[in-house]
Scaffold this active site. Structure first.
Site, PDB file in Angstrom:
ATOM      1  N   GLU A  27       0.831  -1.210   0.000  1.00  0.00           N
ATOM      2  CA  GLU A  27       0.000   0.000   0.000  1.00  0.00           C
ATOM      3  C   GLU A  27       0.867   1.263   0.000  1.00  0.00           C
ATOM      4  O   GLU A  27       0.591   2.227   0.705  1.00  0.00           O
ATOM      5  CB  GLU A  27      -0.967  -0.011   1.192  1.00  0.00           C
ATOM      6  CG  GLU A  27      -1.990  -1.141   1.114  1.00  0.00           C
ATOM      7  CD  GLU A  27      -2.990  -1.128   2.250  1.00  0.00           C
ATOM      8  OE1 GLU A  27      -2.647  -0.634   3.339  1.00  0.00           O
ATOM      9  OE2 GLU A  27      -4.111  -1.607   2.053  1.00  0.00           O
ATOM     10  N   GLU A  35      -6.046  -7.884  -1.173  1.00  0.00           N
ATOM     11  CA  GLU A  35      -6.679  -7.918   0.144  1.00  0.00           C
ATOM     12  C   GLU A  35      -8.163  -7.653  -0.035  1.00  0.00           C
ATOM     13  O   GLU A  35      -8.573  -6.512  -0.223  1.00  0.00           O
ATOM     14  CB  GLU A  35      -6.073  -6.882   1.091  1.00  0.00           C
ATOM     15  CG  GLU A  35      -4.654  -7.184   1.531  1.00  0.00           C
ATOM     16  CD  GLU A  35      -4.143  -6.206   2.583  1.00  0.00           C
ATOM     17  OE1 GLU A  35      -4.977  -5.440   3.137  1.00  0.00           O
ATOM     18  OE2 GLU A  35      -2.934  -6.203   2.843  1.00  0.00           O
TER      19      GLU A  35
END
Length: 582
Positions: free
Chosen positions: A157, A235
């Protein structure tokens, strides 16, 4: 030899391959249960398991590495391979994961010239030293070497943190230089500039992280790819984590989550986050910081498909039905025998005050001014500052300067005040009855922030000093309290009510099973069973019980030590077969 490739799709040995993966963090599950959790993943219909790799656990002190016990990643990956599961590894220096400092080791903070997660030469040098050791453990587990690992992630991320693509390219180079031959990936949110900031389209497959609106997010991902590439949610958030003082344990709609899974699999591949969350053992929970500090609770149940303690949920059954539309579901018998036991009340047999125990479990450091945990080579736990004040009367301006996260202030052993997060630094008034008063400050690291630019300032304890009537006070005794050596406690020493203290409970068990220690009636602290820190408790909730896996227990005598800081205690604890997450 098997081959895994990423072109217009995922290909295994030349054939299109849909990744159906679930996340299990080996470091959040006792090793004796790895096979059970992986077998349940296989039974779901998954063909892959994904895990982060926490740098701060594998190199807790600089240059000292640990790949044993709960950190034996080789064994975890090999068990997955024995079950015919492929593996996605995420060895980036930063993992987030609601984990202490996002997986970065605390000792990086000892270098004032070091900048994390950017093209800082010193940071990259430290990452390189870690990678040198890490890839000796996992390099030969890649599919290209006959192992089950099919992909590795460069960073995590990153697009929501920075846009230093040189840093990302350098990480990719470092991984390849150390023998990584499987395809590389990145994962970012599909919002704003995150994909642009955090992706290397020419070197790694961009994937997304999200929990809903998948169809819309896949459109965004297709647009970003610009040409046909496999679509993957790295995710797929099917639940959420809990923080202390949340009103209740987070739970999400089974139906909505199953529908989103179907939407993902109809177009691409998935990694279910979390398939099984596990436990933030010890002091390794992370924190978030938006309007205020929100430390995560000990349980990482996450409302996952398999509970923190290993039971299948209705969400598991709903997901299995969806996955069954895309692949054959295996039938197998579970081989790990797990039972849940209730042992009823267990009574405190001995107790001793923290202030009487400082010399037993810590070595005093004298300093002109207070210093942070990091200055004393301490990463987690508590730290105690003690000094003498040689004047009686009223102190009108008492303040802690740059102190994190929670401070309890004592005068002559009596609790005066507690300050948490933004309260720290507020002016206090002290009245001293004698000219030789002793001031004590107990500071707790409640979990370093694991996400956002707040990670840049995460030194714990007192960094800048203590003001007394507007002047910096000097002359301090400092005690590091990582709480890793409680076997050195002397319970024959004095105990006083209302102050931080240790409590011993001896549990004699005829049979061993998974159990939960109900901490109702206790204030705030942590619990150690047979030398293993199972995590923190706090009466503010939502979590009111702590999970004790059976492998941490033994037939016969078990020693349970509770550290409690508020003076709110009970004469007993209850070991029950029923969890209470709030």
């Amino acid at each position: 030899m098997k081959q895994f490739e990423i072109t217009d799709d995922f290909y295994l040995n030349g054939y299109p391959f849909k990744i159906i993966s679930g996340a299990i963090h080996y470091f959040r599950v006792v090793p004796e249960y790895w096979h059970d959790r992986l077998q349940k993943l296989k039974m779901l219909g998954c063909n892959t398991v994904e895990t982060y790799i926490p740098w701060n656990m594998h190199e807790p002190q600089e240059g000292a590495f640990d790949f044993t016990g709960i950190l034996d990643i080789r064994s975890f990956v090999k068990i997955a391979g024995e079950l015919d599961l492929f593996v996605i590894l995420r060895p980036s220096p930063y993992i987030c994961a609601e984990w202490e400092f996002g997986g970065l080791p605390y000792w990086l903070l000892q270098y004032p010239e070091l900048t994390i997660r950017q093209s800082c030469p010193l940071f990259m040098q430290k990452v390189g030293n870690y990678f040198d050791r890490l890839f000796k453990e996992i390099g030969d587990l890649q599919l290209t070497a006959g192992g089950p690992v099919i992909m590795m992630q460069i960073e995590n991320e990153y697009g929501s943190y920075s846009n230093d693509l040189h840093y990302l390219n350098s990480l990719a180079d470092m991984m390849i230089d150390r023998g990584v031959t499987v395809p590389l990936v990145t994962s970012d949110g599909p919002w704003g500039d995150m994909l642009e900031n955090g992706s290397l389209p020419d070197r790694a497959l961009a994937t997304i992280n999200c929990g809903s609106d998948v169809k819309q997010h896949f459109k965004r991902l297709k647009q970003f790819h610009g040409r046909k590439k496999p679509l993957m949610v790295m995710e797929f958030w099917i639940g959420w984590f809990d923080a202390w003082e949340d009103s209740k344990h987070h739970q999400t709609s089974v139906t909505e989550a199953a529908n989103e899974l179907d939407a993902i699999l109809s177009e691409g591949s998935v990694n279910i986050y979390m398939f099984h969350g596990g436990t933030n053992f010890g002091f390794m929970n992370g924190s978030n910081y938006y309007d205020k500090l929100t430390p995560d609770v000990t349980s990482y149940d996450y409302d996952a498909l398999v509970t923190e303690w290993g039971e299948l949920t209705p969400k598991y059954e709903a997901f299995r039905k969806v996955i069954g539309q895309y692949t054959d579901l295996p039938e197998m018998d579970l081989v790990t025998d797990i039972v849940y036991k209730s042992y009823d009340r267990q009574f405190v047999s001995e107790k001793v005050s923290l202030f009487e125990s400082l010399e037993d479990i810590s070595s005093k450091v004298t300093s002109v001014s207070p210093v942070s945990m990091e200055c004393l080579n301490q990463g987690t736990g508590y730290i105690y500052y003690k000094t003498e004040i040689d004047k009686a009367g009223v102190i009108e301006d008492f303040r802690l300067l740059n102190c994190m996260d929670r401070a309890q202030i004592f005068v002559n052993g009596k609790h005066l005040a507690t300050q948490l997060d933004q309260e720290i630094g507020e002016k206090l008034t002290l009245t001293l009855a004698a000219s030789d008063s002793q001031l004590g400050i107990l500071v707790e690291n409640m979990g370093r922030v694991n996400y956002s630019a707040k990670m840049l300032h995460q030194k714990k304890g007192i960094s800048d000093g203590v003001l007394i009537n507007g002047a910096l006070h000097t002359g301090w005794d400092i005690y590091s309290l990582p709480m890793t050596n409680l076997q050195q406690l002397d319970f024959s020493k004095p105990y006083e009510e209302g102050v931080p203290a240790f409590y011993k409970v001896i549990c004699t068990l005829d049979e061993v099973g998974d159990t939960f220690i109900n901490m109702t009636g206790w204030g705030k602290g942590f619990v150690v069973i047979n030398g293993f820190n199972i995590g923190r408790f706090w009466s503010v909730g939502p979590q009111q019980s702590l999970y004790i896996p059976a492998p941490l227990l033994r037939k016969g005598e078990n020693e349970l030590i509770i550290f409690e800081t508020e003076g709110v205690v009970s004469p007993h604890v209850t070991l029950t077969d029923t969890p209470n997450l709030g």
